[in-house]
Design an enzyme around this catalytic site. Structure first.
Site, mmCIF file in Angstrom:
data_model
loop_
_atom_site.group_PDB
_atom_site.id
_atom_site.type_symbol
_atom_site.label_atom_id
_atom_site.label_comp_id
_atom_site.label_asym_id
_atom_site.label_seq_id
_atom_site.Cartn_x
_atom_site.Cartn_y
_atom_site.Cartn_z
ATOM 1 N NE ARG A 21 -0.824 1.613 3.590
ATOM 2 C CZ ARG A 21 0.292 2.278 3.826
ATOM 3 N NH1 ARG A 21 1.409 1.665 4.181
ATOM 4 N NH2 ARG A 21 0.331 3.590 3.721
ATOM 5 N N GLY A 22 0.267 2.404 -0.199
ATOM 6 C CA GLY A 22 1.057 3.636 -0.326
ATOM 7 C C GLY A 22 1.253 3.905 -1.805
ATOM 8 C CB ALA A 23 0.690 6.981 -3.804
ATOM 9 N NE ARG A 29 -5.933 0.932 -2.681
ATOM 10 C CZ ARG A 29 -5.434 1.466 -1.560
ATOM 11 N NH1 ARG A 29 -4.193 1.168 -1.188
ATOM 12 N NH2 ARG A 29 -6.152 2.279 -0.825
ATOM 13 C CD GLN A 86 -4.084 2.854 6.167
ATOM 14 O OE1 GLN A 86 -4.839 3.173 7.077
ATOM 15 N NE2 GLN A 86 -4.514 2.696 4.932
ATOM 16 C CG ASP A 102 -2.908 8.327 -1.707
ATOM 17 O OD1 ASP A 102 -2.960 8.893 -0.605
ATOM 18 O OD2 ASP A 102 -2.524 7.150 -1.853
ATOM 19 C CG ASN A 118 -2.682 11.770 2.270
ATOM 20 O OD1 ASN A 118 -2.032 10.944 1.637
ATOM 21 N ND2 ASN A 118 -2.508 11.930 3.572
ATOM 22 C CE LYS A 119 -5.593 5.726 3.525
ATOM 23 N NZ LYS A 119 -6.439 4.916 2.613
HETATM 24 O O1 MRU Z 1 -4.734 3.330 1.317
HETATM 25 P P1 MRU Z 1 -3.239 3.464 1.440
HETATM 26 O O2 MRU Z 1 -2.714 2.986 2.746
HETATM 27 O O3 MRU Z 1 -2.534 2.893 0.249
HETATM 28 O O4 MRU Z 1 -3.042 5.036 1.355
HETATM 29 C C1 MRU Z 1 -1.795 5.647 1.528
HETATM 30 C C2 MRU Z 1 -1.962 7.056 1.947
HETATM 31 O O5 MRU Z 1 -2.964 7.678 1.768
HETATM 32 C C3 MRU Z 1 -0.828 7.686 2.632
HETATM 33 O O6 MRU Z 1 -1.302 8.618 3.554
HETATM 34 C C4 MRU Z 1 0.119 8.381 1.783
HETATM 35 O O7 MRU Z 1 0.433 9.611 2.174
HETATM 36 C C5 MRU Z 1 0.230 8.284 0.371
HETATM 37 S S1 MRU Z 1 1.491 7.139 0.104
HETATM 38 C C6 MRU Z 1 3.022 7.787 0.600
#
Ligand code: MRU
Length: 372
Positions: free
Chosen positions: A56-58, A93, A205, A245, A255-256
């Site tokens: 996970r993570g962009a 995703r 997370q 993201d 972002n999250k």
């Molecule tokens: O759903 P995820 O865990 O893949 O999302 C990741 C995020 O949103 C992180 O906050 C992030 O800042 C982006 S990835 C470095």
């Protein structure tokens, strides 16, 4: 740039017993309870790992998709297989643009090659994407450290108080992370700091961030997401630092889920709200955050809680009845006006069209040209 020690990596290439190329990933659905490496052997393995968030993570999902394409082409390098694999992986995703970006870069690199050259070229292009991500995060760390150093100078008698959300550390990238890269760099430079880590319901997370910081010996405290506003309004936070993201042409940031609430509280208190992201997270083809697709994930992520059972084994506990209606958007959009600066590999940049175009001219002209 001063060299800092690289962090661990959540993904690595490997060879199996038959000397076949494979990709090993650290299964993030098992962390922080267990450190389990999983082997990806096929396109389907890579797609599934991205979709169910074993990776996970962009930036990391972009790199995993690139390697997933290499795995696919090792079996079948035809035009049809290439196109189908790109479509399949891209659908895993929707919000993090790094996924689509990495796949388009791979396709552009591979489609004009003869099929018998594609597999080797795919592995080396995926390696190139991974190494670029590592270098970009090192730069984000160095630029962000300078910002943190300046902030810390304003509070010489106490540790700098930071807040982060979700996990944008080395687990979310190839190395170091985005939002955590400046934290690691500042810690290495002996700047006293403490990080408030918000839990990040429903996938928690924040526990991954706490695990990373624990391993690095960085002082931190976990809080429930709902405690963030109180702390910011009590002036107990000097800066909020999050990843991204997808970032639209006007500087709006996806972002999250929960990031925007922190930005609102930070703006009310004139507290800095920094977004750290590599330029691969920009999507200048979109005019604003309103155009960014927001992933709605399975309601079971909200209805179930994951943790360690009394027998010490990972388990799920049902906290909301199966039939209860829930809505589980995984991301939110922070308006550009609430963002103090976006820290990329090129340095901090104000979150607006003119500044983004100036700081990232190549990306700006190639992506905005497609929309005109
Ligand atoms: O759903 P995820 O865990 O893949 O999302 C990741 C995020 O949103 C992180 O906050 C992030 O800042 C982006 S990835 C470095």
């Amino acid at each position: 740039m001063k060299k800092t020690t690289p962090s661990p990596r959540p993904l690595r290439r490997s060879l199996d017993a038959e000397k076949q190329e494979r990709v090993d990933i650290l299964d993030q659905t098992q962390l922080p309870w267990r450190k389990v490496w999983l082997r990806l052997e096929t396109l389907a393995d890579a797609e599934c790992a991205i979709r169910i968030m074993q990776v996970r993570g962009a930036p990391l999902i972009g790199v995993t998709a690139a390697y997933g394409l290499a795995l696919a082409l090792t079996r079948d390098a035809s035009d049809d297989a290439l196109n189908k694999a790109v479509i399949h992986l891209a659908a895993a995703r929707p919000t993090a643009v790094n996924l689509a970006w990495a796949l388009e870069r791979m396709r552009a690199h591979l489609q004009h090659l003869p099929p018998d050259e594609r597999s080797a070229a795919a592995w080396s292009e995926a390696d190139a994407i991974a190494e670029e991500d590592a270098r970009q995060n090192a730069s984000i760390g160095a630029h962000g450290q300078k910002l943190l150093q300046n902030l810390a100078a304003g509070h010489p008698r106490r540790p700098l108080q930071l807040m982060t959300h979700c996990n944008a550390g080395w687990l979310a990238t190839v190395e170091r992370g985005t939002a955590l890269a400046p934290v690691y760099a500042a810690h290495a430079a002996k700047i006293p700091l403490h990080v408030w880590v918000s839990e990040t319901r429903p996938r928690n997370q924040g526990l991954l961030t706490a695990w990373e910081l624990q391993q690095a010996g960085i002082p931190h405290t976990l809080i429930a997401d709902n405690a963030s506003g109180l702390l910011i309004l009590q002036n107990r936070v000097d800066a909020v630092l999050v990843g991204a993201d997808r970032i639209a042409a006007n500087g709006d940031v996806a972002n999250k889920i929960g990031s925007c609430l922190k930005a609102l509280a930070a703006a009310r208190q004139h507290t800095s709200f920094y977004v750290a992201a590599p330029s691969t997270t920009f999507d200048f083809s979109l005019a604003s955050g309103a155009d960014i697709p927001i992933e709605a994930r399975d309601g079971e992520e909200l209805r179930l809680i994951s943790g360690l059972a009394a027998n010490g084994k990972p388990a799920h506990l049902r906290q909301i009845a199966e039939g209860e209606a829930v809505y589980n958007p995984a991301f939110d959009i922070t308006p550009a006006s609430l963002v103090t600066a976006i820290i990329t590999e090129n340095g901090p940049c104000p979150a607006n069209r003119a500044a983004l175009a100036l700081h990232h001219p190549d990306k700006w002209s190639s992506q905005t040209a497609k929309t005109t």
